[in-house]
Scaffold this active site. Sequence first.
Site: not given
Length: 497
Positions: A278, A352
């Site tokens: 990120k 996920r």
Amino acid sequence: MHYLTKIASPETLTTQCLILGVFDGKQHGSSIDRLPATPKKHIQATLKKGDLGGKAAQSLLLYGVPGLKAERVLLMDLGEQKSFDAKKLASAMGGAIALLNKNAVRDCALMVPEESADMLYAAGRDIAISSEEQLYLFDQCKSKKNRPKKPLGKLTLVVKERKQLNTLKKALKHGTAIAAGMNLAKDLANLPGNICTPSYLADTAKRLGRKSTKLKATALTEKQMQRLGMGALLSVSRGSREPAKLIVLEYRGGKENSRPVVLVGKGLTFDAGGISIKPSAGMDEMKYDMCGGASVFGTLQACVDLDLPINVIGIVPSSENLPDGEANKPGDIVTSMAGLTIEILNTDAEGRLILCDALTYAERFRPAAVIDIATLTGACVVALGHHTTGLLGNDDKLADELLKAGDDIHDPAWRLPMNDDYRKQLESNFADMANIGGKGAGTITAACFLGEFTKKYKWAHLDIAGTAWKGGHEKGATGRPVPLLTQLLLKRCKLAE
Ligand code: BES
Ligand code: MN
Ligand code: ZN
């Protein structure tokens, strides 16, 4: 704070501060009308000066009001009488509590406005929640605590009729349990990633488990997860030196054979993105990537505090997501516990990956319903901002139940569509599916990914990326969606009124 209920007339109350609600900044409202002539005249004359209401002050603190035993009177603006509701009363009370807590007031009493008679349960519950929100303080990591010298410790809610006492007592009990659950969730989330690790969360769960014989806490180790074939979850933790945990909280308050509600919360204690790293600006906020898990802890604690007659299982897959020589690389293919293979096209779509194995694990509890809660996608913040939680799932009734529970308790969610067109965005040339869905509808494709693992039960997904914490100068966790989840359970127990 302690909450008490009482029947009394305002002039007899010995309290450091009597709180009276006023409508339209003017002289009316039941609380004013109930006063004897002397204090009523005094207060009406004060209100006539026009300092309260509208764009003016939200509250006025008066000293030495004649004809009352109370040391102070707080006049609290409740806005327009015609749009009055429990939420408005509670938020005005939140403001009042914050103010009194800063002053040298230790105990106060609210004349509950008669205008709230037909919403007394919601009013009592919401007053407790919003008062506790105002009193919440996170200073565990500060060496110098800056706490009020004389903190507010007691609020008495004063009503007119005996039958109102029971409703109010129940409401306060529910509100304080929900607020305590939110506080636990906030504390865990506000702790930094170097303290709140997967092991710390597992220990916290075990500590919770000691609170009640109805609650059992366990945590699977990486070795145990390996035996279960949780290749997706373990691929995320491989890049971290902190061992992953699969935390399981089993609350058995219902009948032995009644199927549980299973809550699965993302417990990513720090998300740097992995190799798909990120940007550094604001990356500290990724300590909040365990807010889903924290909300599961908070909700289970509320189940214990309220002794709810229902079975609830909490599952919190917990890991870090960091770049490392052993971390997932874009293009890697892993095999999930369900047997589906996943091509990891972006290592930052890790939530996920840990959730899918936890969702497969949930099958063994023969769930009545499974609700997962996750700070899953930045796209959800774009779509719904910080006000509303994203809701998706495979069961209309369960989705409606969640929407309704959220509306009841001012912790709203909004449903987004899911169908094959979106699911197709996850197709991969090399594995059964990819872990990202490309451009567009990021929140929906993330849910579609989870949907491949939830076909055996009724399932809903709450994306709390926007609602679990606030940024800027108000930076901090919100404790959401503990209210929504607890309200859903209370309603299933037919207790929420
Ligand atoms: N934890 C983040 C989601 C997130 C982002 C929550 C910003 C709150 C604020 C999640 O693991 C993530 O990184 N998601 C990616 C998915 C993308 C790579 C498909 C995202 O949203 O950018
Ligand atoms: Mn991520
Ligand atoms: Zn994440």
